[in-house]
Write a protein that holds these residues in place. Structure first.
Motif, PDB file in Angstrom:
ATOM      1  N   ILE A 195      -0.826  -5.608  -5.419  1.00  0.00           N
ATOM      2  CA  ILE A 195      -2.109  -4.925  -5.245  1.00  0.00           C
ATOM      3  C   ILE A 195      -1.904  -3.756  -4.285  1.00  0.00           C
ATOM      4  CG2 ILE A 195      -4.478  -5.118  -4.391  1.00  0.00           C
ATOM      5  CD1 ILE A 195      -4.377  -8.087  -5.116  1.00  0.00           C
ATOM      6  N   THR A 196      -2.316  -2.568  -4.716  1.00  0.00           N
ATOM      7  CA  THR A 196      -2.221  -1.373  -3.878  1.00  0.00           C
ATOM      8  C   THR A 196      -3.617  -0.830  -3.641  1.00  0.00           C
ATOM      9  OG1 THR A 196      -0.032  -0.804  -4.763  1.00  0.00           O
ATOM     10  CG2 THR A 196      -1.269   0.955  -3.678  1.00  0.00           C
ATOM     11  N   THR A 197      -4.066  -0.843  -2.405  1.00  0.00           N
ATOM     12  CA  THR A 197      -5.397  -0.348  -2.064  1.00  0.00           C
ATOM     13  C   THR A 197      -5.334   1.168  -1.848  1.00  0.00           C
ATOM     14  OG1 THR A 197      -5.952  -2.447  -0.998  1.00  0.00           O
ATOM     15  CG2 THR A 197      -7.329  -0.545  -0.463  1.00  0.00           C
ATOM     16  N   ILE A 198      -6.143   1.892  -2.624  1.00  0.00           N
ATOM     17  CA  ILE A 198      -6.122   3.353  -2.604  1.00  0.00           C
ATOM     18  C   ILE A 198      -6.971   3.883  -1.447  1.00  0.00           C
ATOM     19  CG2 ILE A 198      -6.603   5.454  -3.906  1.00  0.00           C
ATOM     20  CD1 ILE A 198      -4.346   3.670  -5.024  1.00  0.00           C
ATOM     21  N   SER A 199      -6.393   4.798  -0.679  1.00  0.00           N
ATOM     22  CA  SER A 199      -7.114   5.444   0.417  1.00  0.00           C
ATOM     23  C   SER A 199      -6.623   6.889   0.530  1.00  0.00           C
ATOM     24  CB  SER A 199      -6.867   4.705   1.735  1.00  0.00           C
ATOM     25  OG  SER A 199      -5.523   4.911   2.166  1.00  0.00           O
ATOM     26  N   ASN A 200      -7.203   7.635   1.478  1.00  0.00           N
ATOM     27  CA  ASN A 200      -6.738   9.008   1.662  1.00  0.00           C
ATOM     28  C   ASN A 200      -5.357   9.067   2.308  1.00  0.00           C
ATOM     29  OD1 ASN A 200      -7.243   8.379   4.340  1.00  0.00           O
ATOM     30  ND2 ASN A 200      -8.990   9.756   4.565  1.00  0.00           N
ATOM     31  N   MET A 201      -4.833   7.902   2.686  1.00  0.00           N
ATOM     32  CA  MET A 201      -3.503   7.850   3.296  1.00  0.00           C
ATOM     33  C   MET A 201      -2.389   7.691   2.263  1.00  0.00           C
ATOM     34  SD  MET A 201      -4.417   5.348   6.508  1.00  0.00           S
ATOM     35  CE  MET A 201      -2.884   5.623   7.395  1.00  0.00           C
ATOM     36  N   LYS A 259       6.161   3.450  -9.585  1.00  0.00           N
ATOM     37  CA  LYS A 259       7.484   3.600 -10.192  1.00  0.00           C
ATOM     38  C   LYS A 259       8.551   2.854  -9.389  1.00  0.00           C
ATOM     39  CE  LYS A 259       6.254   8.065 -12.222  1.00  0.00           C
ATOM     40  NZ  LYS A 259       6.436   9.539 -12.181  1.00  0.00           N
ATOM     41  N   HIS A 260       8.401   2.828  -8.087  1.00  0.00           N
ATOM     42  CA  HIS A 260       9.329   2.086  -7.237  1.00  0.00           C
ATOM     43  C   HIS A 260       9.245   0.584  -7.539  1.00  0.00           C
ATOM     44  CE1 HIS A 260      11.585   0.939  -3.635  1.00  0.00           C
ATOM     45  NE2 HIS A 260      10.612   0.072  -3.366  1.00  0.00           N
ATOM     46  N   LEU A 261       8.032   0.052  -7.633  1.00  0.00           N
ATOM     47  CA  LEU A 261       7.843  -1.382  -7.886  1.00  0.00           C
ATOM     48  C   LEU A 261       8.183  -1.759  -9.324  1.00  0.00           C
ATOM     49  CD1 LEU A 261       4.505  -1.928  -5.927  1.00  0.00           C
ATOM     50  CD2 LEU A 261       6.809  -2.634  -5.244  1.00  0.00           C
ATOM     51  N   ASP A 262       8.226  -0.774 -10.208  1.00  0.00           N
ATOM     52  CA  ASP A 262       8.543  -1.029 -11.609  1.00  0.00           C
ATOM     53  C   ASP A 262       9.989  -1.498 -11.795  1.00  0.00           C
ATOM     54  OD1 ASP A 262       7.470  -1.060 -14.246  1.00  0.00           O
ATOM     55  OD2 ASP A 262       8.645   0.710 -14.755  1.00  0.00           O
ATOM     56  N   HIS A 263      10.814  -1.341 -10.764  1.00  0.00           N
ATOM     57  CA  HIS A 263      12.198  -1.810 -10.832  1.00  0.00           C
ATOM     58  C   HIS A 263      12.304  -3.327 -10.668  1.00  0.00           C
ATOM     59  CE1 HIS A 263      12.866   2.514  -9.878  1.00  0.00           C
ATOM     60  NE2 HIS A 263      13.891   2.350 -10.682  1.00  0.00           N
ATOM     61  N   LYS A 274      -1.833  10.139  -2.964  1.00  0.00           N
ATOM     62  CA  LYS A 274      -0.819  11.040  -3.506  1.00  0.00           C
ATOM     63  C   LYS A 274       0.495  10.312  -3.785  1.00  0.00           C
ATOM     64  CE  LYS A 274      -2.450  15.326  -1.320  1.00  0.00           C
ATOM     65  NZ  LYS A 274      -2.082  16.449  -0.409  1.00  0.00           N
ATOM     66  N   ASP A 275       0.693   9.192  -3.110  1.00  0.00           N
ATOM     67  CA  ASP A 275       1.948   8.443  -3.249  1.00  0.00           C
ATOM     68  C   ASP A 275       1.899   7.414  -4.381  1.00  0.00           C
ATOM     69  OD1 ASP A 275       2.901   9.793  -1.019  1.00  0.00           O
ATOM     70  OD2 ASP A 275       2.215   8.238   0.366  1.00  0.00           O
ATOM     71  N   LEU A 276       0.744   7.251  -5.040  1.00  0.00           N
ATOM     72  CA  LEU A 276       0.626   6.198  -6.047  1.00  0.00           C
ATOM     73  C   LEU A 276       1.707   6.276  -7.132  1.00  0.00           C
ATOM     74  CD1 LEU A 276      -0.928   3.699  -6.898  1.00  0.00           C
ATOM     75  CD2 LEU A 276      -2.443   5.164  -8.254  1.00  0.00           C
ATOM     76  N   ASP A 334       0.800  -1.220   0.000  1.00  0.00           N
ATOM     77  CA  ASP A 334       0.000   0.000   0.000  1.00  0.00           C
ATOM     78  C   ASP A 334       0.837   1.275   0.000  1.00  0.00           C
ATOM     79  OD1 ASP A 334      -2.311  -1.482  -0.022  1.00  0.00           O
ATOM     80  OD2 ASP A 334      -2.430  -1.594   2.153  1.00  0.00           O
ATOM     81  N   ASP A 335       2.125   1.156   0.219  1.00  0.00           N
ATOM     82  CA  ASP A 335       3.020   2.315   0.134  1.00  0.00           C
ATOM     83  C   ASP A 335       4.441   1.794   0.256  1.00  0.00           C
ATOM     84  OD1 ASP A 335       3.902   5.051   0.021  1.00  0.00           O
ATOM     85  OD2 ASP A 335       2.003   5.636   0.944  1.00  0.00           O
ATOM     86  N   ILE A 336       5.390   2.692   0.326  1.00  0.00           N
ATOM     87  CA  ILE A 336       6.782   2.262   0.420  1.00  0.00           C
ATOM     88  C   ILE A 336       7.422   2.810   1.690  1.00  0.00           C
ATOM     89  CG2 ILE A 336       7.132   1.907  -2.031  1.00  0.00           C
ATOM     90  CD1 ILE A 336       8.275   4.683  -2.254  1.00  0.00           C
ATOM     91  N   ARG A 337       8.403   2.059   2.156  1.00  0.00           N
ATOM     92  CA  ARG A 337       9.188   2.407   3.343  1.00  0.00           C
ATOM     93  C   ARG A 337       8.277   2.598   4.559  1.00  0.00           C
ATOM     94  NH1 ARG A 337      11.243   5.128  -1.097  1.00  0.00           N
ATOM     95  NH2 ARG A 337      13.194   4.207  -1.842  1.00  0.00           N
TER      96      ARG A 337
END
Length: 219
Positions: free
Chosen positions: A95-101, A111-115, A104-106, A52-55
């Motif tokens: 799978i990335t679940t979109i939320s208000n948290m 792009k990070h996972l595209d590596h 903006k980071d999508l 759902d996000d990175i780091r």
């Protein structure tokens, strides 16, 4: 199958995977090298990882420290072991679940996972089951115990301003030359009420009629 890695449940999974097309979805918190080797050897078709996000942002959303480290470790181990075993399977999707948290980071997430050698990235709408949903779904006094429920008291759906901003983000992402496949189909098929209110126009869920869930105890 939705499955959380645990030794208790592995035997049935690996036996089934030899005979059927079998995907597994996991947050990877309990995944280790031994489990990955068994999954590859069993010929698992597809592995879905929830990211759902990175780091540290992933840890904040999940509410548990170290979740990003674990899923990153799993990604690296599975591609390393696939190469070592000269195996094409399992296909690895995220799978990335979109939320208000994290909306903006999508761009940073994708792009990070595209590596990595990921086949598909799937941004998905957030589904929140409220107390009213649970009450209305009761049958003869039996009420469901939904897995996807908020762990705090506030909703993480988008508001109208955030939704407008998110739509612009999606437009830009569609123009980006990703190496892996990125599916925006779930977002495109849903009406605004999905991200604003968690409401969907679908009258019947055909997926749930053939979806098996195995919990960490192997039940």
């Amino acid at each position: 199958f939705y499955f959380f890695f645990n030794d208790t449940a592995t035997t049935e999974i690996y036996t089934l995977s030899l005979h059927d097309a079998l995907p597994i979805s996991t947050n990877a918190n309990l995944c280790d090298l031994e489990t990955i080797d068994k999954i590859i050897d069993a010929g698992l078709d597809t592995l879905y990882l929830s990211i759902d996000d990175i780091r540290e942002k992933q840890d904040r959303i999940r509410g548990v420290q170290g979740t990003y480290r674990k899923v990153k470790q799993t990604l690296e181990m599975i591609f390393q072991e696939k190469n070592k075993k000269n195996s094409c399977s399992p296909e690895v999707n995220t799978i990335t679940t979109i939320s208000n948290m994290n909306y903006k980071d999508l761009p940073d997430i994708l792009k990070h996972l595209d590596h990595y050698a990921i086949n598909w990235q799937y941004p998905r709408n957030l589904v929140e089951f409220t107390k009213d949903n649970i009450e209305e779904s009761g049958i003869e006094g039996l009420k469901p115990d939904p897995f996807f429920v908020p762990s705090d008291t506030e909703s993480h759906l988008l508001n109208r301003k955030e939704l407008a901003e998110f739509k612009e983000i999606i437009k830009e992402l569609k123009e980006y030359p990703f190496k892996c496949n990125v599916s925006f189909r779930d977002l495109e098929m849903s009406k605004d009420t999905a991200l604003l209110q968690g409401k969907y126009a679908y009258k019947k869920c055909h997926v749930a009629t053939r979806l098996v869930t195995i919990n960490p105890n192997g039940d």
